[in-house]
Motif scaffolding. Structure first.
Motif, PDB file in Angstrom:
ATOM      1  N   GLN A  23      -9.538 -29.168  -8.318  1.00 43.72           N
ATOM      2  CA  GLN A  23      -9.188 -28.834  -9.962  1.00 43.72           C
ATOM      3  C   GLN A  23      -7.923 -27.899  -9.746  1.00 43.72           C
ATOM      4  N   LEU A  24      -7.996 -26.818  -8.633  1.00 41.89           N
ATOM      5  CA  LEU A  24      -6.838 -25.820  -8.637  1.00 41.89           C
ATOM      6  C   LEU A  24      -5.762 -26.249  -8.187  1.00 41.89           C
ATOM      7  N   ASP A  25      -5.850 -27.369  -7.150  1.00 46.86           N
ATOM      8  CA  ASP A  25      -4.836 -27.989  -6.608  1.00 46.86           C
ATOM      9  C   ASP A  25      -3.902 -28.812  -7.777  1.00 46.86           C
ATOM     10  N   ILE A  26      -4.629 -29.511  -8.533  1.00 49.20           N
ATOM     11  CA  ILE A  26      -3.966 -30.311  -9.819  1.00 49.20           C
ATOM     12  C   ILE A  26      -3.395 -29.162 -10.581  1.00 49.20           C
ATOM     13  N   ALA A  27      -4.059 -28.315 -10.878  1.00 50.95           N
ATOM     14  CA  ALA A  27      -3.361 -27.067 -11.803  1.00 50.95           C
ATOM     15  C   ALA A  27      -2.230 -26.702 -11.428  1.00 50.95           C
ATOM     16  N   ARG A  28      -2.098 -26.256 -10.233  1.00 55.74           N
ATOM     17  CA  ARG A  28      -0.744 -25.688  -9.535  1.00 55.74           C
ATOM     18  C   ARG A  28       0.139 -26.864  -9.493  1.00 55.74           C
ATOM     19  N   ALA A  29      -0.208 -27.939  -9.218  1.00 54.09           N
ATOM     20  CA  ALA A  29       0.817 -29.019  -9.405  1.00 54.09           C
ATOM     21  C   ALA A  29       1.269 -29.155 -10.876  1.00 54.09           C
ATOM     22  N   GLU A  45       0.945 -38.862 -13.994  1.00 53.90           N
ATOM     23  CA  GLU A  45       1.120 -39.860 -12.573  1.00 53.90           C
ATOM     24  C   GLU A  45       1.989 -38.745 -11.860  1.00 53.90           C
ATOM     25  N   GLU A  46       2.832 -38.030 -12.432  1.00 53.36           N
ATOM     26  CA  GLU A  46       3.383 -37.072 -11.453  1.00 53.36           C
ATOM     27  C   GLU A  46       2.799 -36.062 -11.126  1.00 53.36           C
ATOM     28  N   ILE A  47       1.835 -35.392 -11.760  1.00 50.36           N
ATOM     29  CA  ILE A  47       0.901 -34.277 -11.583  1.00 50.36           C
ATOM     30  C   ILE A  47       0.220 -34.854 -10.371  1.00 50.36           C
ATOM     31  N   ALA A  48      -0.729 -35.949 -10.453  1.00 50.41           N
ATOM     32  CA  ALA A  48      -1.307 -36.368  -9.541  1.00 50.41           C
ATOM     33  C   ALA A  48      -0.634 -36.648  -8.098  1.00 50.41           C
ATOM     34  N   GLY A  52      -1.387 -34.791  -4.675  1.00 52.25           N
ATOM     35  CA  GLY A  52      -1.825 -35.619  -3.367  1.00 52.25           C
ATOM     36  C   GLY A  52      -3.140 -36.309  -3.797  1.00 52.25           C
ATOM     37  N   VAL A  53      -3.304 -36.629  -5.115  1.00 51.15           N
ATOM     38  CA  VAL A  53      -4.690 -37.080  -5.578  1.00 51.15           C
ATOM     39  C   VAL A  53      -4.336 -38.599  -6.154  1.00 51.15           C
ATOM     40  N   ALA A  54      -5.299 -39.312  -6.299  1.00 46.84           N
ATOM     41  CA  ALA A  54      -5.123 -40.487  -7.075  1.00 46.84           C
ATOM     42  C   ALA A  54      -4.995 -40.259  -8.705  1.00 46.84           C
TER      43      ALA A  54
END
Length: 217
Positions: A23-29, A45-48, A52-54
């Motif tokens: 969740q933190l990786d997604i938040a930073r992205a 889609e760009e955030i995912a 690096g997640v689906a």
């Protein structure tokens, strides 16, 4: 029997830690893309992809793109509550509790490493973006509401079992609001001339909690 305090204080499992890290990786992205393109110009889609997640993983954790920055916005409050939870209860409520709240707040807003400094930078950028994004403002409001609720058992342990629950709620609300207002004021100010978040939170805490009986006995 397991109490609420026991559940609050237990260590997270490996699965929970991995979930929090994702969740933190997604938040930073999301924060990086919001800084580059703004929330309106960014897609889930760009955030995912940046994280690096689906896409299905993104939606497993978050309802929309603004929700994705919630873990980043809440990290400072998490640190503040953790620091406060480490405080040993004093002989009674009052000045000791007030000092503990202020000390933990100042420490949480005075980063000692790159990770802490980065968190404050992201928070500042996101709060500025929220001025023109109602959905992002709603996330910030929810983060503060959740932080206030999670603060209650920490304060209850420090204040003692006989403390009036209403007084605890007032302290939790005032302390949470003090941190929120200090961060919002800092985010809106000129970076070169502004008081630091730590300086602002001292002012806000003392103003907002000055008349609360629990902190002045």
């Amino acid at each position: 029997m397991t109490t609420k305090q026991d559940r609050t204080s237990r260590s997270p499992s490996l699965t929970e830690r991995r979930k929090a890290a994702t969740q933190l990786d997604i938040a930073r992205a999301a924060a990086e893309l919001f800084a580059d393109k703004g929330p309106d110009g960014t897609t889930a889609e760009e955030i995912a992809g940046r994280a690096g997640v689906a896409l299905r993983t993104f939606y497993r954790y978050f309802r929309n793109k603004q929700d994705a920055v919630g873990p980043l916005l809440s990290s400072g409050g998490d640190r503040w509550r953790a620091l406060l939870a480490e405080t040993a209860p004093g002989p009674g409520p009052g000045a000791d509790l007030a000092r503990a709240i202020e000390s933990a707040a100042v420490a949480s807003l005075s980063p000692q490493d790159d990770v802490g400094a980065e968190g404050l930078r992201w928070t500042r950028g996101l709060l500025r973006a929220a001025e023109n994004d109602p959905a992002l403002r709603a996330v910030w409001c929810q983060v503060n509401h959740d932080s206030e609720e999670r603060l209650l058992p920490v304060l209850a342990r420090l204040a003692g079992p006989d403390t009036d629950p209403l007084e605890l709620r007032l302290v939790a609300a005032a302390a949470t609001s003090a941190i929120r207002v200090s961060l919002e004021a800092w985010a809106a100010s000129d970076a070169d001339t502004a008081e630091s978040p730590a300086q602002l939170v001292v002012r806000c805490l003392r103003e907002l909690t000055a008349g609360l009986p629990l902190l002045t006995r």
